[in-house]
Design a protein around this motif. Sequence first.
Motif, PDB file in Angstrom:
ATOM      1  N   THR A  28       0.832  -1.196   0.000  1.00 27.27           N
ATOM      2  CA  THR A  28       0.000   0.000   0.000  1.00 27.27           C
ATOM      3  C   THR A  28       0.871   1.253   0.000  1.00 27.27           C
ATOM      4  N   TYR A  29       0.304   2.323  -0.504  1.00 27.36           N
ATOM      5  CA  TYR A  29       0.954   3.632  -0.476  1.00 27.36           C
ATOM      6  C   TYR A  29      -0.138   4.683  -0.456  1.00 27.36           C
ATOM      7  N   ARG A  30       0.236   5.864  -0.052  1.00 27.35           N
ATOM      8  CA  ARG A  30      -0.712   6.979  -0.011  1.00 27.35           C
ATOM      9  C   ARG A  30      -0.335   7.988  -1.085  1.00 27.35           C
ATOM     10  N   ARG A  83      -6.432  12.972   0.524  1.00 27.43           N
ATOM     11  CA  ARG A  83      -5.430  11.926   0.731  1.00 27.43           C
ATOM     12  C   ARG A  83      -6.070  10.575   0.467  1.00 27.43           C
ATOM     13  N   LEU A  84      -5.473   9.809  -0.439  1.00 26.26           N
ATOM     14  CA  LEU A  84      -5.999   8.510  -0.845  1.00 26.26           C
ATOM     15  C   LEU A  84      -4.991   7.413  -0.536  1.00 26.26           C
ATOM     16  N   THR A  85      -5.474   6.190  -0.435  1.00 29.62           N
ATOM     17  CA  THR A  85      -4.618   5.021  -0.247  1.00 29.62           C
ATOM     18  C   THR A  85      -4.859   4.063  -1.399  1.00 29.62           C
ATOM     19  N   THR A 101      -3.743   0.141  -3.018  1.00 23.95           N
ATOM     20  CA  THR A 101      -3.221  -1.167  -2.629  1.00 23.95           C
ATOM     21  C   THR A 101      -2.971  -2.016  -3.863  1.00 23.95           C
ATOM     22  N   GLY A 140       3.818   9.431  -4.611  1.00 25.13           N
ATOM     23  CA  GLY A 140       3.191   8.716  -3.513  1.00 25.13           C
ATOM     24  C   GLY A 140       4.106   8.800  -2.295  1.00 25.13           C
ATOM     25  N   PRO A 142       4.905   4.207   1.877  1.00 23.13           N
ATOM     26  CA  PRO A 142       4.634   2.847   1.411  1.00 23.13           C
ATOM     27  C   PRO A 142       4.704   1.840   2.562  1.00 23.13           C
ATOM     28  N   HIS A 143       3.919   0.787   2.428  1.00 24.71           N
ATOM     29  CA  HIS A 143       3.938  -0.311   3.396  1.00 24.71           C
ATOM     30  C   HIS A 143       4.003  -1.621   2.626  1.00 24.71           C
ATOM     31  N   PRO A 190       5.148   0.186   8.130  1.00 24.62           N
ATOM     32  CA  PRO A 190       4.924   1.259   7.158  1.00 24.62           C
ATOM     33  C   PRO A 190       6.027   2.315   7.243  1.00 24.62           C
ATOM     34  N   ASP A 228       5.788   9.357   5.946  1.00 26.41           N
ATOM     35  CA  ASP A 228       5.322  10.184   4.834  1.00 26.41           C
ATOM     36  C   ASP A 228       6.475  10.803   4.058  1.00 26.41           C
TER      37      ASP A 228
END
Length: 116
Positions: free
Chosen positions: A32-34, A42-44, A46, A70, A73-74, A102, A105
Amino acid sequence: MRLRHSVAAVCGALTLTAALSTPAHAASGDFTYRFVGLDGSRLTATLHDPESDRCLTLPGVADPHASDPGFAPHNDTDDYAIVFTGPDCTGDSWRLRPHGRPATDLLKLRSVVFVR
Protein backbone atom coordinates in the motif's frame (compact mmCIF):
# COMPACT_ATOMS: atom_id res chain seq x y z
CA MET A 1 -0.52 -43.09 -37.76
CA ARG A 2 1.08 -44.13 -34.46
CA LEU A 3 4.15 -42.02 -35.19
CA ARG A 4 1.97 -38.97 -35.75
CA HIS A 5 0.19 -39.49 -32.39
CA SER A 6 3.52 -40.08 -30.62
CA VAL A 7 5.01 -36.90 -32.04
CA ALA A 8 1.92 -34.93 -31.01
CA ALA A 9 2.08 -36.37 -27.49
CA VAL A 10 5.79 -35.53 -27.15
CA CYS A 11 5.22 -31.97 -28.43
CA GLY A 12 2.36 -31.51 -25.98
CA ALA A 13 4.47 -32.80 -23.09
CA LEU A 14 7.37 -30.51 -24.01
CA THR A 15 5.06 -27.50 -24.18
CA LEU A 16 3.57 -28.32 -20.78
CA THR A 17 7.04 -28.85 -19.27
CA ALA A 18 8.28 -25.52 -20.63
CA ALA A 19 5.25 -23.72 -19.24
CA LEU A 20 5.68 -25.29 -15.80
CA SER A 21 9.43 -24.68 -15.62
CA THR A 22 9.09 -20.88 -15.91
CA PRO A 23 6.17 -19.97 -13.70
CA ALA A 24 5.21 -16.35 -13.19
CA HIS A 25 5.87 -15.29 -9.64
CA ALA A 26 3.78 -12.92 -7.63
CA ALA A 27 4.57 -11.54 -4.21
CA SER A 28 1.94 -12.77 -1.75
CA GLY A 29 0.30 -10.02 0.25
CA ASP A 30 -0.47 -6.34 -0.07
CA PHE A 31 1.64 -3.30 -0.89
CA THR A 32 0.00 0.00 0.00
CA TYR A 33 0.95 3.63 -0.48
CA ARG A 34 -0.71 6.98 -0.01
CA PHE A 35 -1.05 9.85 -2.44
CA VAL A 36 -2.88 13.12 -2.89
CA GLY A 37 -5.74 12.97 -5.38
CA LEU A 38 -6.52 15.62 -7.98
CA ASP A 39 -9.08 17.16 -5.60
CA GLY A 40 -6.49 17.41 -2.80
CA SER A 41 -7.81 14.48 -0.76
CA ARG A 42 -5.43 11.93 0.73
CA LEU A 43 -6.00 8.51 -0.84
CA THR A 44 -4.62 5.02 -0.25
CA ALA A 45 -3.87 2.55 -3.04
CA THR A 46 -3.22 -1.17 -2.63
CA LEU A 47 -1.49 -3.65 -4.92
CA HIS A 48 -2.71 -7.15 -3.99
CA ASP A 49 -0.30 -10.01 -4.80
CA PRO A 50 1.79 -7.82 -7.14
CA GLU A 51 3.87 -9.37 -9.90
CA SER A 52 7.54 -9.90 -9.03
CA ASP A 53 10.66 -9.07 -11.04
CA ARG A 54 8.82 -6.44 -13.10
CA CYS A 55 8.83 -2.70 -12.64
CA LEU A 56 5.41 -1.36 -11.71
CA THR A 57 4.76 2.35 -12.19
CA LEU A 58 2.16 3.21 -9.58
CA PRO A 59 -1.33 4.44 -10.47
CA GLY A 60 -2.16 7.95 -9.32
CA VAL A 61 1.47 9.08 -9.05
CA ALA A 62 3.05 8.05 -12.35
CA ASP A 63 3.41 11.44 -14.05
CA PRO A 64 5.87 13.84 -12.39
CA HIS A 65 4.31 16.74 -14.35
CA ALA A 66 0.72 16.03 -13.27
CA SER A 67 0.89 14.58 -9.75
CA ASP A 68 2.84 14.58 -6.54
CA PRO A 69 4.70 11.37 -5.73
CA GLY A 70 3.19 8.72 -3.51
CA PHE A 71 4.37 8.44 0.08
CA ALA A 72 4.30 6.22 3.18
CA PRO A 73 4.63 2.85 1.41
CA HIS A 74 3.94 -0.31 3.40
CA ASN A 75 5.29 -3.61 2.11
CA ASP A 76 3.19 -6.39 3.61
CA THR A 77 4.22 -8.94 0.95
CA ASP A 78 6.63 -11.87 1.19
CA ASP A 79 9.13 -10.22 -1.25
CA TYR A 80 11.44 -7.25 -0.86
CA ALA A 81 10.00 -4.09 -2.41
CA ILE A 82 12.42 -1.63 -4.00
CA VAL A 83 10.66 1.72 -4.34
CA PHE A 84 11.86 4.45 -6.73
CA THR A 85 11.36 8.20 -6.75
CA GLY A 86 10.76 8.22 -10.52
CA PRO A 87 8.47 6.32 -12.88
CA ASP A 88 9.76 3.19 -14.65
CA CYS A 89 12.04 2.35 -11.68
CA THR A 90 14.27 5.39 -12.13
CA GLY A 91 15.69 7.85 -9.66
CA ASP A 92 16.67 7.22 -6.07
CA SER A 93 15.63 3.91 -4.54
CA TRP A 94 14.94 2.43 -1.14
CA ARG A 95 14.56 -1.24 -0.19
CA LEU A 96 11.65 -2.28 2.03
CA ARG A 97 11.81 -5.68 3.70
CA PRO A 98 9.00 -8.23 3.53
CA HIS A 99 6.19 -7.74 6.07
CA GLY A 100 7.89 -4.61 7.37
CA ARG A 101 6.46 -1.61 9.12
CA PRO A 102 4.92 1.26 7.16
CA ALA A 103 7.43 3.90 6.06
CA THR A 104 6.98 7.54 6.99
CA ASP A 105 5.32 10.18 4.83
CA LEU A 106 8.83 11.41 3.97
CA LEU A 107 9.57 8.38 1.75
CA LYS A 108 8.37 9.35 -1.75
CA LEU A 109 7.77 6.92 -4.61
CA ARG A 110 6.42 6.60 -8.15
CA SER A 111 7.35 3.01 -8.99
CA VAL A 112 8.28 -0.29 -7.35
CA VAL A 113 9.75 -3.70 -8.16
CA PHE A 114 9.36 -6.81 -6.00
CA VAL A 115 12.29 -9.21 -5.67
CA ARG A 116 13.06 -12.29 -3.61
